[in-house]
Design an enzyme around this catalytic site. Sequence first.
Site, mmCIF file in Angstrom:
data_model
loop_
_atom_site.group_PDB
_atom_site.id
_atom_site.type_symbol
_atom_site.label_atom_id
_atom_site.label_comp_id
_atom_site.label_asym_id
_atom_site.label_seq_id
_atom_site.Cartn_x
_atom_site.Cartn_y
_atom_site.Cartn_z
ATOM 1 N N ALA A 1 -46.019 7.829 0.100
ATOM 2 C CA ALA A 1 -46.169 9.146 -0.534
ATOM 3 C C ALA A 1 -45.306 10.132 0.234
ATOM 4 C CB ALA A 1 -47.626 9.596 -0.528
ATOM 5 N N ALA B 1 -44.289 14.347 0.406
ATOM 6 C CA ALA B 1 -44.559 15.707 -0.055
ATOM 7 C C ALA B 1 -43.599 16.674 0.628
ATOM 8 C CB ALA B 1 -46.016 16.079 0.236
ATOM 9 N N SER B 2 -43.845 17.960 0.441
ATOM 10 C CA SER B 2 -42.905 18.964 0.929
ATOM 11 C C SER B 2 -42.892 19.080 2.440
ATOM 12 C CB SER B 2 -43.238 20.329 0.316
ATOM 13 O OG SER B 2 -44.577 20.691 0.617
ATOM 14 N N ILE B 3 -44.012 18.810 3.073
ATOM 15 C CA ILE B 3 -44.114 18.990 4.518
ATOM 16 C C ILE B 3 -44.080 17.666 5.268
ATOM 17 C CG2 ILE B 3 -45.722 19.709 6.347
ATOM 18 C CD1 ILE B 3 -46.446 22.100 4.699
ATOM 19 N N ALA B 4 -44.661 16.636 4.700
ATOM 20 C CA ALA B 4 -44.777 15.369 5.424
ATOM 21 C C ALA B 4 -44.751 14.206 4.443
ATOM 22 C CB ALA B 4 -46.084 15.358 6.223
ATOM 23 N N GLN B 5 -44.708 13.001 4.985
ATOM 24 C CA GLN B 5 -44.849 11.806 4.168
ATOM 25 C C GLN B 5 -45.745 10.812 4.880
ATOM 26 O OE1 GLN B 5 -40.734 10.640 3.616
ATOM 27 N NE2 GLN B 5 -40.838 9.060 5.188
ATOM 28 N N VAL B 6 -46.232 9.830 4.119
ATOM 29 C CA VAL B 6 -47.237 8.894 4.626
ATOM 30 C C VAL B 6 -46.692 7.470 4.591
ATOM 31 C CG1 VAL B 6 -49.573 7.979 4.307
ATOM 32 C CG2 VAL B 6 -49.107 10.409 3.867
ATOM 33 N N ASP C 1 -58.595 21.421 -1.877
ATOM 34 C CA ASP C 1 -57.505 20.834 -2.672
ATOM 35 C C ASP C 1 -57.989 19.507 -3.249
ATOM 36 O OD1 ASP C 1 -54.983 20.881 -3.748
ATOM 37 O OD2 ASP C 1 -53.997 20.004 -2.009
#
Length: 510
Positions: free
Chosen positions: A133, A135-140, A290
């Site tokens: 995954a 996203a704008s700030i981090a990834q997994v 969220d």
Amino acid sequence: MKGPHNIIRLIRTGATLERAGAMNVVLDAFEAPPALRIVAKALAKPFRWLGYKGDPSMPPAIRAITALGPAYIKFGQILSTRPDVVGDELAVQLRVLQDQLPPFPATDAKAEVERELGVPTDTLFSEFSEPVAAASIAQVHKAKLADDDKYVAVKVLRPGIEKAFQKDIDAFYFAASIVELFAPGARRLKPVDVIAHFDGVVQGELDLRLESSAAGEFAANTEKDEGFHLPKVRWEYSGRRVMTLEWADGVPMGDNAAIDAAGHDRVQLGERVLKLFLMHALRDGYFHADMHQGNLKVAANGDIIAYDFGIMGHIDEYTRRVYAEILFGFIRKDYKRVAEVHFEAGYVPADKDVDEFARALRSVGEPIFGMDASKISMGRLLAYLFEVTERFGMETRTELILLQRTMVVVEGVARSLSPNINIWQVASPVVSDYIQKSIGPRAVVSDLYKTARVLTRFGPRLPRLVEQALIAQSNPQPPKRNGFWRWVTLAAIAGLLAGGGLTLLIEALA
């Protein structure tokens, strides 16, 4: 930080809004006055060709924000929680923003992990996957620990994301200052405060230790909640730029076909997700803000799994009681009591008429209660309620706006699982139980006990306070002095004695 880059970034932003057809949408949402519209158009139109094109299939505002990059996407997501600032229509549009961006290479992620934790990645993990995954700030990434062969989720900040965000946030502050300068009427929206709120949220998300802490606190609050599970934080593999959680296997909450195939009861899941949110908001005052399908899974045993704790909501105990009484009053259709609660809490100015306010509240509640069960919405009720209270002079309360927005999201999750769910029927026992525990006789005793404990902490200081009061009485000062501190001291002594007796009584009964 002031500098030419702020002006250049604003011109590029305006050009992108203009090119995507979103300029008027944004100006209308903020109720921009003519002076601000002229400035915005003057900066944007000549440089329209500099704007990013974006995806033409998206709505104008979403198209522009997505094209402008991570900071703007995150800002849009935050603004979706503030319909009081951008208006209901744009807030609804912004809720669909997805911050899924192209991932950065796994080799870069490993380098970030090694730099943060000070140990070679291959020493910590026997397996380290490509991004699952982004996203704008981090990834997994999914990884397997080398020491115990357990799978974990490793969240890694994007390289250089802090600097990139800071650059855009500086431009946001600059823009907010321009808005306040050219649009005095917009000052009621407190644009600089809105940016400061966004800055605070982002700074929290840019330090994954804070998200780990939020996950730990949320887990401690909910560990006894039946049918709810949170992945455990692995602190020894976490830091400022890296967060490691236990891997949670489950079916995505948004995949009804997979949920059915796994044999789960979607009606029960819909009711449980709603009850859990209300319990966390009312009982703990700390809730996942969220809670959409992308952050929820259903485990093989039917438990609801939540993750991604970057945005959490907090409500103090007094506000929770007020909120519960308001909901309970609406459930019972006791509009006069709902009105009285608003006045008692100081939400509505005392010079307003309580009966007139009660009639206005009835105009909010009756149409909703007249709806079919499948259309009744607590989120809609709160939205209408805020509209009415604003007309009666109630100031915006950010924590309640966030609660209302999250309530809308949670209701959406519940209805996606069970379209005919009766929101009030599900909510009533949770709210009633909280009312009974927080406002009844048990709550009075609990409040007195807490007060006594506070007073006893000042015990060692009381002799000195009494001595000072007696000395002051024996040596009168000029007339400007009064008996205020003497009465405070006597009240403290009386409170301590009463509190101490109450403490002993409660401990004896326990």
